[in-house]
Design a protein around this motif. Structure first.
Motif, short mmCIF file in Angstrom:
data_model
loop_
_atom_site.label_atom_id
_atom_site.label_comp_id
_atom_site.label_asym_id
_atom_site.label_seq_id
_atom_site.Cartn_x
_atom_site.Cartn_y
_atom_site.Cartn_z
N ARG A 269 0.85 -1.20 0.00
CA ARG A 269 0.00 0.00 0.00
C ARG A 269 0.89 1.25 0.00
N LEU A 270 0.43 2.23 -0.70
CA LEU A 270 1.15 3.49 -0.77
C LEU A 270 0.14 4.63 -0.71
N PRO A 271 0.24 5.46 0.29
CA PRO A 271 1.16 5.37 1.42
C PRO A 271 0.56 4.53 2.54
N TYR A 272 1.39 4.22 3.57
CA TYR A 272 0.85 3.57 4.76
C TYR A 272 0.03 4.58 5.57
N GLN A 273 0.55 5.78 5.64
CA GLN A 273 -0.16 6.86 6.30
C GLN A 273 0.19 8.16 5.58
N LEU A 274 -0.66 9.15 5.72
CA LEU A 274 -0.48 10.40 4.99
C LEU A 274 -1.05 11.54 5.82
N SER A 275 -0.26 12.59 5.95
CA SER A 275 -0.77 13.83 6.54
C SER A 275 -0.75 14.89 5.46
N ILE A 276 -1.85 15.62 5.33
CA ILE A 276 -2.00 16.50 4.17
C ILE A 276 -2.79 17.74 4.59
N SER A 277 -2.46 18.82 3.93
CA SER A 277 -3.19 20.07 4.14
C SER A 277 -4.19 20.25 3.01
N CYS A 278 -5.46 20.31 3.35
CA CYS A 278 -6.49 20.43 2.32
C CYS A 278 -6.38 21.74 1.57
N ALA A 279 -5.84 22.78 2.21
CA ALA A 279 -5.71 24.06 1.53
C ALA A 279 -4.66 24.01 0.44
N THR A 280 -3.64 23.21 0.64
CA THR A 280 -2.55 23.13 -0.34
C THR A 280 -2.80 22.02 -1.35
N PHE A 281 -3.25 20.87 -0.88
CA PHE A 281 -3.49 19.72 -1.76
C PHE A 281 -4.93 19.24 -1.55
N PRO A 282 -5.86 19.74 -2.33
CA PRO A 282 -7.26 19.34 -2.13
C PRO A 282 -7.52 17.88 -2.48
N GLY A 283 -6.68 17.24 -3.28
CA GLY A 283 -6.87 15.85 -3.66
C GLY A 283 -5.59 15.05 -3.48
N PHE A 284 -5.72 13.74 -3.40
CA PHE A 284 -4.56 12.85 -3.24
C PHE A 284 -4.94 11.48 -3.80
N GLN A 285 -3.95 10.61 -3.86
CA GLN A 285 -4.13 9.29 -4.48
C GLN A 285 -3.64 8.21 -3.54
N LEU A 286 -4.43 7.14 -3.42
CA LEU A 286 -4.08 5.98 -2.61
C LEU A 286 -4.05 4.75 -3.51
N SER A 287 -3.21 3.78 -3.16
CA SER A 287 -3.12 2.57 -3.98
C SER A 287 -2.77 1.38 -3.11
N CYS A 288 -3.25 0.22 -3.52
CA CYS A 288 -2.84 -1.05 -2.92
C CYS A 288 -2.62 -2.04 -4.06
N CYS A 289 -1.46 -2.68 -4.06
CA CYS A 289 -1.05 -3.58 -5.13
C CYS A 289 -0.87 -4.99 -4.58
N ILE A 290 -1.26 -5.97 -5.38
CA ILE A 290 -1.17 -7.37 -4.99
C ILE A 290 -0.40 -8.12 -6.06
N PRO A 291 0.32 -9.20 -5.68
CA PRO A 291 1.03 -10.01 -6.68
C PRO A 291 0.06 -10.81 -7.53
N SER A 292 0.51 -11.21 -8.69
CA SER A 292 -0.32 -12.02 -9.58
C SER A 292 -0.63 -13.36 -8.93
N THR A 293 -1.86 -13.79 -9.05
CA THR A 293 -2.29 -15.04 -8.46
C THR A 293 -3.39 -15.64 -9.32
N ASN A 294 -3.72 -16.91 -9.07
CA ASN A 294 -4.78 -17.56 -9.83
C ASN A 294 -6.15 -17.33 -9.23
N LEU A 295 -6.24 -16.42 -8.28
CA LEU A 295 -7.52 -16.00 -7.73
C LEU A 295 -7.86 -14.61 -8.27
N ALA A 296 -9.12 -14.41 -8.59
CA ALA A 296 -9.58 -13.12 -9.11
C ALA A 296 -9.94 -12.21 -7.95
N TYR A 297 -9.24 -11.08 -7.85
CA TYR A 297 -9.49 -10.12 -6.78
C TYR A 297 -10.07 -8.84 -7.35
N THR A 298 -11.02 -8.28 -6.60
CA THR A 298 -11.54 -6.95 -6.89
C THR A 298 -11.38 -6.11 -5.63
#
Length: 997
Positions: A269-298
């Motif tokens: 996961r990126l980031p694990y934690q985030l501190s942000i100022s809404c006045a400076t950065f009104p938006g941000f992006q979060l992600s979680c990545c998984i390795p390839s597997t034979n199970l279908a994940y959503t």
């Protein structure tokens, strides 16, 4: 079907025959390239009118237009022959068995069609195609010309399913294996099978991986059954398992698909934690990545209001992204909820902290990476550059100042190589094939390593390769060993400040890991590739092979500065030659490595910083396929400054992290030259340590110790004789009884300790000698007991000074004195043995006594000095009583005499023991001269003499008793001894006399 080259058809026909079972087959309308009869099988001979047989006939059909006729895709049924026809073979059916394609070189690529397979004997004679059809081991073969043969029909099975009869059943304990579970696959065979093997094909992988016994894989087989077990399942073990074996002339494959859910630690996961100022950065992006597997994940994100979710695939992983377009007003925890049908959800939280007005923050910093404004006390995170895996973190301090950058970024290819090596040790893959391939990649990876994480991952890869080579008993060829040495040279040449120092901050034993891996792999060279020599700036290797007849002595030299020489006497090599066994000797020099090893020093070396010559010498001997670690070796490290210590790197010290040890090695300094020679009785990684402040050994000290101990033992025996003569006279009251009882126990303990210490000089030193260990333990215990009995004496005297009206009953005081005098020192000695012996810091080098530099001796000196300090307090207390007499304690003159007796005893005991072990503590310092050593030796060894003189013979009560016994003279009544003084304290407090009970 359109083919890429001129297709050929190898077909089989079924012919009911009347008469001769041999026939020629032909196909009207097709060009016949050739035909040959096959073997006939008798079907029915019951009626006497004729014979009916089923004959398989091989026919070779050539299609110049490269197109298969559609009607050949099914079984052809031809019209039956009329009754008037002459008896001849009739073609009633046609089935396709083999499909061949011809490439531009004229080679035929022939693959079996469904229901048919090449015979095992044919598979062994012809090479397989490069791309296996359906991953069959013998599904496609390469022929140089059309062969008079075809794929054979598999044994028939159920007539309803029209499938071949497989001579085995594969059972799986569960297709869904949870992380940490143990997979169990069992093959039940109905026919005799050979060449059984297990494979695993990962999701998306084109070819299966051979499974062999490893740290996680175990394979067992018995009559009619074989089993595969995989412990500690993870997503690395998900995929299609295959059991391959040979039976009834064919190769069979049985399959089972295994799925393994992901764990939370598998999600990046990126980031694990985030501190942000809404006045400076009104938006941000979060992600979680998984390795390839034979199970279908959503993935389902929550909260998801005002956000946009998406996903993308990259090499070997799938990432789910949440673009938050509206900044939350308060601290929020976003959750990446990973879901797969039939499985529990995998929830991964990401904490978002909103910076409010007035919060302390770290400012934006774009010096190397872009660090956004972050709230104090929080960690900012940034992704690694492309082609690297991991994360970069930086702490924002409580005062709003950025801390140092901590990066776990690791090269993706190096990380994949490490994973491959670790799985190889676990049981995935063929070590004989993959180890050379892995070693071939190490030099390139070492050249591209640019971070401490890269270095640590590279060292871990080398460590696992060494383990695989050892466990699988693999022998390396010259090319593989060269690749290892090249990679080692590059690792030793890496920048110390930017890579090694930071890597050692995470793992101080990183240099020991490198040494163990290299010395393990260096001695794994194939015998046929010897002799072999290889030289690089930081690595020099020479490996030689000797037959049953070898030189009298083996010697080797390396062009280092100063030159390094080593010699193994012939008498050490002679016992290794048995039945014509060949001996291989490998010598390896590693420059700069001694500076990269942790400063861990075993017994006899202490914690001092030593200078090293800048190299490590590794010598190994192999007799056949067996390694030998015992053997005499003489090494010359050239000129040395200071006092040399010959050492070797013992990987078992310091909980397996390794350290320098002197065991089995000794330095031999030539008097005519500054050259230092080392003589060791074992083979491993050697070096030399120079200590400029080491005090040279003084033979006079050893002689003085023996003479002093002898005098002390004699004096203590005399003291025991005196007490045997006058005991009843000097213990006429309880106070005098306690004093002389403690003194008598001190005499017994010191006599036994001195005798044990004197006898230990004649024992073989070393931690492997049980007698030496026992002698050191007994000396430690007995010397401690001597001082604890002295403490008991001081406490009794202090009690009489403080509580003058309280009597001490014998039945209570004596058990307490025994507990203090014997059980306490026994516990201290036992704890010291259990704590320092496993670390190799219990015994002093070359002696059966506690190590003075490893910490064990401090467990003796510390309690001794503490006891001396208590005696000093009792002395001060007596002085205060003497200077400020109390009227309630009796007449001042008599009280003064009693206190003077107590003070006299303490003034004698405290200087003797306090000064002795104060000097003993000073001798542990390396910079001290030899004078304190001589003074300490004299005072320490003559303690028995001092006790005889000041504790026994100078006691006036004892003197009176001896005069009465030997001279028959009356002692004056006014004589006051220490014992009578002790009695006077109690007598004056009671107003009368008190006799001993």
């Amino acid at each position: 079907m359109v083919c890429s080259a001129a297709p050929l058809l190898l077909l089989a026909t079924t012919l009911p025959l009347l008469g001769s079972p041999v026939a020629q087959a032909s196909q009207p309308g097709q060009s016949q390239a050739g035909g040959e009869s096959g073997s006939g099988q008798l079907l029915d001979q019951e009626n006497g009118a004729g014979e009916s047989a089923l004959v398989s006939v091989y026919a070779h059909l050539d299609f110049p237009d490269k197109t298969w006729p559609p009607e050949l895709s099914r079984t052809l049924t031809l019209p039956a022959a009329s009754a008037s026809s002459s008896p001849r073979p009739l073609l009633t059916g046609l089935r396709l068995t083999t499909e061949c394609n011809v490439n531009h070189e004229g080679n035929f690529y022939c693959a079996c069609l469904s229901g048919y397979q090449w015979n095992t004997s044919i598979c062994l004679h012809y090479p397989p195609c490069q791309s296996l059809h359906n991953h069959q081991p013998c599904g496609c073969l390469v022929f140089s010309h059309p062969e008079p043969g075809y794929c054979q029909l598999l044994p028939p099975g159920s007539p309803v399913a029209c499938l071949p009869a497989v001579p085995g059943i594969l059972n799986l304990n569960s297709q869904l294996q949870m992380p940490g579970d143990t997979l169990s696959l069992t093959l039940h065979l109905s026919q005799e099978a050979t060449n059984l093997s297990w494979f695993l094909r990962h999701p998306g992988s084109p070819s299966p991986i051979l499974l062999q016994p490893g740290t996680q894989v175990s394979v067992t087989s018995s009559h009619g059954q074989a089993a595969l077990s995989v412990s500690n399942m993870s997503h690395h073990w998900a995929g299609e398992y295959m059991s391959r074996f040979e039976a009834q002339g064919f190769t069979w494959n049985l399959y089972e698909v295994v799925r393994v859910p992901l764990k939370a630690t598998d999600v990046a996961r990126l980031p694990y934690q985030l501190s942000i100022s809404c006045a400076t950065f009104p938006g941000f992006q979060l992600s979680c990545c998984i390795p390839s597997t034979n199970l279908a994940y959503t993935a389902a994100w929550s909260p998801g209001e005002g956000s946009k979710a998406s996903s993308f695939n990259e090499s070997g992983s799938q990432c789910f992204v949440l673009a938050v377009q509206r900044c939350p007003m308060a601290d929020t925890t976003y959750t990446c909820d990973l879901q797969s049908p039939g499985l529990a959800s995998l929830r991964v939280p990401i904490s978002i902290t909103i910076i409010q007005d007035g919060d302390i923050t770290c400012p934006e910093d774009a010096s190397v990476l872009t660090w956004n404004v972050t709230k104090a006390g929080h960690v900012a995170e940034a992704p690694c550059p492309e082609s690297k895996r991991g994360i970069v973190r930086r702490l924002c301090g409580a005062d709003g100042v950025w801390g140092p950058v901590h990066s776990s970024c690791t090269d993706a290819r190096l990380l994949a190589l490490f994973t491959r090596t670790k799985l190889l040790q676990a049981g995935q893959g063929s070590p004989a094939e993959e180890v050379p391939q892995i070693l071939a990649q190490l030099p390139g990876q070492a050249a591209e390593a640019s971070s401490p994480s890269d270095l640590l991952t590279l060292l871990s890869t080398m460590k696992y390769v060494a383990k695989v080579v050892t466990e699988a008993r693999i022998q390396l060829d010259r090319r593989a060993l060269k690749n290892l040495l090249i990679a080692t040279d590059k690792v030793l040449d890496m920048d110390t400040r930017s890579l090694w120092t930071l890597a050692q901050a995470r793992k101080p034993w990183a240099g020991s890991t490198l040494l163990l891996a290299v010395e393990t792999l260096a001695c794994s060279l194939c015998p046929q590739d010897r002799p072999f020599a290889f030289s690089l700036p930081n690595v020099l290797l020479q490996s030689q092979l000797f037959g049953p007849t070898f030189p009298a002595d083996y010697s080797i030299s390396f062009p280092t500065r100063p030159p390094l020489q080593a010699q193994i006497p012939g008498h050490s090599l002679a016992p290794l030659v048995r039945n014509g066994t060949e001996i291989s000797i490998t010598s390896l020099v590693l420059r700069k490595l001694d500076h990269l090893l942790p400063s861990n020093y075993g017994q006899g070396l202490g914690d001092s910083l030593y200078a090293t010559p800048g190299l490590v010498l590794v010598i190994s001997i192999m007799a056949g396929d067996q390694a030998f670690s015992q053997g005499e070796v003489i090494m010359d490290f050239g000129n040395t400054d200071g006092s040399p210590h010959c050492v070797f790197w013992d990987h078992s010290l310091f909980q397996g992290r390794g350290g320098w040890s002197k065991e089995g090695c000794q330095a031999q300094v030539a008097s005519a030259s500054p050259t230092a020679q080392c003589l060791c009785q074992h083979l491993t990684a050697f070096s030399i340590l120079m200590s400029p402040h080491t005090v040279p050994e003084e033979p006079a000290l050893a002689l003085l110790t023996q003479v002093g101990l002898g005098a002390s033992i004699l004096a203590l025996l005399v003291c025991l004789g005196v007490y045997w003569l006058v005991w009843r006279v000097v213990v006429r009251n309880k106070i005098s009884y306690f004093r002389h009882a403690t003194l008598l126990n001190m005499v017994f303990c010191l006599l036994a300790a001195d005798t044990c210490f004197l006898g230990a000089a004649f024992l073989s030193p070393g931690p492997r000698s049980p007698l030496c260990l026992a002698a050191a333990f007994l000396c430690h215990f007995l010397y401690l007991a001597t001082f604890f009995w002295m403490l008991a004496q001081a406490l009794v005297l202090a009690h009489q000074l403080l509580f003058v009206f309280h009597q001490l009953p014998k039945h209570r005081v004596l058990p307490l004195m025994v507990l203090l005098g014997y059980l306490c020192p026994l516990g201290l000695a036992g704890v010291t043995l259990g704590l320092y012996l496993p670390q190799g810091q219990y015994l002093r080098e070359g002696e059966c006594w506690l190590d003075g530099k490893g910490g064990a001796l401090y467990t003796f000196v510390g309690p001794v000095l503490a006891i001396v300090g208590v005696n000093g307090l009792v002395l001060a207390m007596a002085m205060l009583k003497l200077l400020r007499p109390s009227l309630s304690e009796g007449p001042p003159a008599e009280k003064r005499q009693a206190l003077l007796g107590v003070t006299k005893a303490l003034l004698i005991l405290t200087p003797i023991f306090g000064l002795t072990w104060g000097l003993g503590l000073a001798t542990l310092l390396e910079e001290v001269s030899t004078v304190p050593h001589y003074i300490f030796t004299i005072l320490n060894t003559l303690q028995g003499v001092f006790i005889l003189l000041f504790g026994c013979l100078m006691d006036r009560k004892i003197q009176e008793a001896l005069r009465k016994r030997f001279c028959h003279a009356q002692a004056p009544n006014s004589t006051i001894s220490l014992a009578t003084n002790e009695g006077c304290i109690l007598e004056h407090s009671k107003g009368g006399s008190d006799t001993a009970r």
